[in-house]
Each structure stands twice: as C-alpha cells, then as structure tokens.
Enzyme design. Structure first.
Site, PDB file in Angstrom:
ATOM      1  N   CYS A  79      55.840  35.217   8.036  1.00 21.91           N
ATOM      2  CA  CYS A  79      57.043  35.347   8.474  1.00 21.91           C
ATOM      3  C   CYS A  79      57.362  34.530   9.901  1.00 21.91           C
ATOM      4  CB  CYS A  79      57.413  36.856   8.480  1.00 21.91           C
ATOM      5  SG  CYS A  79      58.950  37.374   8.653  1.00 21.91           S
ATOM      6  N   HIS A 175      54.961  39.578   4.066  1.00 24.50           N
ATOM      7  CA  HIS A 175      54.208  40.076   4.862  1.00 24.50           C
ATOM      8  C   HIS A 175      53.036  40.696   3.812  1.00 24.50           C
ATOM      9  CE1 HIS A 175      56.119  40.170   8.612  1.00 24.50           C
ATOM     10  NE2 HIS A 175      57.267  40.486   8.057  1.00 24.50           N
ATOM     11  N   GLU A 177      50.295  41.197   4.817  1.00 20.08           N
ATOM     12  CA  GLU A 177      49.527  42.339   5.701  1.00 20.08           C
ATOM     13  C   GLU A 177      50.007  43.518   5.844  1.00 20.08           C
ATOM     14  OE1 GLU A 177      51.654  40.060   6.763  1.00 20.08           O
ATOM     15  OE2 GLU A 177      52.622  40.433   8.556  1.00 20.08           O
TER      16      GLU A 177
HETATM   17  N1  GLN Z   1      63.427  37.147  11.881  1.00 21.94           N
HETATM   18  C1  GLN Z   1      62.287  36.969  12.568  1.00 21.94           C
HETATM   19  C2  GLN Z   1      62.049  36.013  13.424  1.00 21.94           C
HETATM   20  O1  GLN Z   1      63.018  35.106  13.639  1.00 21.94           O
HETATM   21  C3  GLN Z   1      61.081  37.075  11.603  1.00 21.94           C
HETATM   22  C4  GLN Z   1      60.985  38.570  11.055  1.00 21.94           C
HETATM   23  C5  GLN Z   1      59.711  39.093  10.755  1.00 21.94           C
HETATM   24  O2  GLN Z   1      58.457  38.212  11.320  1.00 21.94           O
HETATM   25  N2  GLN Z   1      59.338  40.068  10.068  1.00 21.94           N
HETATM   26  O3  GLN Z   1      61.069  35.801  14.224  1.00 21.94           O
END
Ligand code: GLN
Length: 192
Positions: A79, A175, A177
């Site tokens: 992410c 995710h 995790e």
């Molecule tokens: N939108 C977040 C960012 O720009 C990422 C979101 C996440 O890691 N759950 O870092």
C-alpha cells in the site's frame, strides 16, 4: 533464516512483524540508517506515504535506503509502501519523494478515499485466491516490461495489477498483513 527489517517510522509495522513471526522470522524494527546494516530484505508497511516520506528524509534513512536499494537490497512494499517504491506517483503531494525502484506509475487513493475502502478476493499467480483488504489503496496505472504482474483485480474500473514484482522489488496495493495468512511474507522471505 534471512534478516528481514520492517521500516518502523509510521504505519502498520506491528502487523508486518506479526506476519513474519508467524513464519519464524524476527522482524527487525528499522528507524535509523545504521540499522540497515546486514539486512537481507526490508518491508515498507502501509500507512501514509507522505508522512513516511517526510520521516525518511528527517531520519537520514532516505539516502541510506537509496544507496542500499540501488545495490540490490530486496524490498516488499504494501500500500503506502508500494507508493514509496514507485517510479512515479500521481495525485501525491507536490514533489512527493519516492525511491523509483519499481517501474510502475501509481495513483494515490486510486480506488477512492477512505470511505471507498473495500475487501475483495484476489487470485495470485502460484498461490491461489487470497483475501484482499484495500484501504485508500494506490492503483497501478502503468508498468514497465520488466515488471511481473502476479495478480490483477477489476474493481469495476477495468483490470489493474495489485501485486507486482520486478526482481527483488515487490509491490502490493492491498494489505495481506491485515489478514491472518502469511503467504506474501512467505513468498518474499523465501526469495531472499
Ligand atoms: N493512501 C495512502 C498513502 O497515500 C496509503 C494507504 C494505506 O497504506 N493504507 O500513503
């Protein structure tokens, strides 16, 4: 056992450490440049990429990581971690820093804002169907020929890669995790 670090400046660090623990690997918390010494791989967690980028700069880790990753340190980013690895970030902060280690263009919050977060099964090459938790996830908009796409998802917006690998650099827009299955940590760790 390989020595695996988890970038511990911000984000879901504990969850990654727990995933590693479940497969018998001690996740080392990385907050300072000297802690990169001797690592076989590192995980960039989910969280907020703009905050992490800021803390990377102030902690001195940004320069140290640029050097280590250029010299082949394997990285798995989930992410926000994927955003930090990307070649180019769309809808980021002005001049948002990224490591440019993974030849993809990502759009921050590409699936929508917090309220548009969703869960969906994801079919991963060589693994099977896994639960996918997408929270303000980045969407991979484009990728280079050296990038292997391990999973794609069509969330009503056409198929986009959600798990990719370019050699030692792995990026996942969701995710794993946050579920109770260490399949991705297993894959990353056994590649080290
Ligand atoms: N939108 C977040 C960012 O720009 C990422 C979101 C996440 O890691 N759950 O870092």
């Amino acid at each position: 056992m390989p020595r695996v670090g988890v970038l511990a400046l911000q984000g879901d660090v504990r969850e990654h450490v727990a995933m590693l623990h479940a497969i018998g690997v001690t996740g080392e918390l990385i907050k300072r440049p000297e802690q990169l010494e001797g690592l076989d791989g590192i995980i960039f967690p989910g969280g907020e990429s703009t905050t992490m980028a800021h803390l990377l700069a102030t902690s001195g880790l940004q320069l140290a990581l640029e050097e280590r990753v250029a010299n082949g340190l394997p990285v798995l980013g989930t992410c926000a971690g994927l955003i930090l690895l990307s070649h180019k970030v769309l809808d980021g902060r002005d001049q948002q820093w990224s490591l440019r280690a993974l030849d993809v263009i990502v759009r921050r919050n590409g699936y929508g804002r917090q309220i548009a977060s969703f869960e969906s099964p994801v079919d991963v090459k060589g693994v099977g169907v896994v639960p996918g938790v997408f929270i303000r996830a980045p969407r991979i908009e484009a990728w280079g020929k050296d990038v292997e796409v391990l999973a794609k998802l069509d969330h009503g917006d056409g198929p986009h890669p959600v798990l990719v690998r370019q050699g030692a650099i792995w990026g996942c827009s969701f995710h794993p995790e946050l579920t109770n299955d260490s399949w991705l940590h297993q894959m990353f760790t056994s590649s080290l």
